[in-house]
Design a protein around this motif. Structure first.
Motif, PDB file in Angstrom:
ATOM      1  N   LYS A 138      -5.324  13.792  -2.175  1.00  0.00           N
ATOM      2  CA  LYS A 138      -6.047  14.807  -1.406  1.00  0.00           C
ATOM      3  C   LYS A 138      -5.096  15.802  -0.742  1.00  0.00           C
ATOM      4  N   GLU A 139      -3.848  15.376  -0.530  1.00  0.00           N
ATOM      5  CA  GLU A 139      -2.954  16.176   0.288  1.00  0.00           C
ATOM      6  C   GLU A 139      -1.504  16.020  -0.162  1.00  0.00           C
ATOM      7  N   ILE A 140      -0.813  17.155  -0.229  1.00  0.00           N
ATOM      8  CA  ILE A 140       0.627  17.170  -0.487  1.00  0.00           C
ATOM      9  C   ILE A 140       1.277  17.680   0.790  1.00  0.00           C
ATOM     10  N   LYS A 141       2.070  16.833   1.421  1.00  0.00           N
ATOM     11  CA  LYS A 141       2.679  17.143   2.722  1.00  0.00           C
ATOM     12  C   LYS A 141       3.801  18.185   2.592  1.00  0.00           C
ATOM     13  N   PRO A 151       0.796  -1.224   0.000  1.00  0.00           N
ATOM     14  CA  PRO A 151       0.000   0.000   0.000  1.00  0.00           C
ATOM     15  C   PRO A 151       0.835   1.284   0.000  1.00  0.00           C
ATOM     16  N   MET A 152       2.127   1.148   0.317  1.00  0.00           N
ATOM     17  CA  MET A 152       2.934   2.352   0.539  1.00  0.00           C
ATOM     18  C   MET A 152       4.392   2.130   0.175  1.00  0.00           C
ATOM     19  N   GLN A 183       0.201   5.383  -0.868  1.00  0.00           N
ATOM     20  CA  GLN A 183       0.992   6.463  -0.276  1.00  0.00           C
ATOM     21  C   GLN A 183       2.439   6.418  -0.738  1.00  0.00           C
ATOM     22  N   ILE A 184       2.978   7.621  -0.901  1.00  0.00           N
ATOM     23  CA  ILE A 184       4.413   7.796  -1.110  1.00  0.00           C
ATOM     24  C   ILE A 184       4.921   8.352   0.218  1.00  0.00           C
ATOM     25  N   GLY A 185       5.712   7.588   0.945  1.00  0.00           N
ATOM     26  CA  GLY A 185       6.157   7.962   2.281  1.00  0.00           C
ATOM     27  C   GLY A 185       7.168   9.099   2.308  1.00  0.00           C
ATOM     28  N   SER A 186       7.386   9.630   3.484  1.00  0.00           N
ATOM     29  CA  SER A 186       8.330  10.727   3.693  1.00  0.00           C
ATOM     30  C   SER A 186       9.721  10.367   3.188  1.00  0.00           C
ATOM     31  N   ILE A 228       1.027  12.187  -0.694  1.00  0.00           N
ATOM     32  CA  ILE A 228       2.450  12.313  -0.990  1.00  0.00           C
ATOM     33  C   ILE A 228       3.104  12.886   0.258  1.00  0.00           C
ATOM     34  N   GLY A 229       4.007  12.118   0.854  1.00  0.00           N
ATOM     35  CA  GLY A 229       4.570  12.425   2.165  1.00  0.00           C
ATOM     36  C   GLY A 229       5.540  13.586   2.210  1.00  0.00           C
TER      37      GLY A 229
END
Length: 176
Positions: free
Chosen positions: A141-144, A73-74, A97-100, A121-122
């Motif tokens: 939904k979100e770009i960290k 998943p990530m 997810q693309i992790g930090s 995107i982490g």
């Protein structure tokens, strides 16, 4: 016998390891398994893999091509951090997810095709990469914070309609 798991730091700093074939049947690649394998050039992760730990290929400075067929998943934190020769990555369908720092300082990575299933995107995920073009899938939904910081060659960004939040410093230092 079939190897089903590669343990934490199993091949860490095996500096002469150029080629490693991961066979179908492998289920887990644990944290830092191949950190610092500076001669490794290519890797293909089979579909049977359901778990990858953080930093598994961090600082593999000669790694150029990665194909991930795994059912994960990530992309975990630091997975390809400081892989300065990384040019081509195939990500698995179903990835969420693309992790930090996953692709931070991948200074040869010019393009990446994010699967339509990616939602997040982490933090600093692509910090200092060489991306030229970015298309965000509709599910994001979100770009960290700092996700694309210092991507100084980024010339085109296509945001999606579903994007709700772009955090602080997300595109800082994108000079083009």
């Amino acid at each position: 016998y079939t190897v089903t798991s590669i343990g934490v730091h199993s091949f860490m700093k095996c500096t002469n390891l150029k080629k490693f074939i991961l066979h179908d049947g492998l289920k887990k690649i644990k944290e830092g398994a191949f950190v610092g394998c500076v001669s490794m050039e290519n890797i293909k992760i089979p579909e049977s893999v359901v778990y990858t730990g953080f930093g598994i290929f961090m600082e593999c400075s000669s790694l150029r091509t990665v194909v991930i067929n795994a059912n994960i998943p990530m992309i975990e934190m630091n997975t390809f951090r400081n892989c300065g020769s990384l040019e081509y990555v195939t990500l698995p369908s179903g990835l969420q997810q693309i992790g930090s720092c996953s692709f931070s300082n991948c200074s040869s990575l010019r393009t990446i095709d994010l699967p339509d299933t990616v939602t997040e995107i982490g933090t600093q995920a692509f910090l200092g990469s060489d991306l030229r073009f970015l298309r965000l899938p509709e599910a994001v939904k979100e770009i960290k914070p700092g996700a694309f910081m210092n991507c100084s060659f980024l010339t085109q960004v296509h945001l999606n309609r579903g994007l709700e939040k772009i955090h602080i410093l997300a595109f800082l230092g994108c000079l083009s």
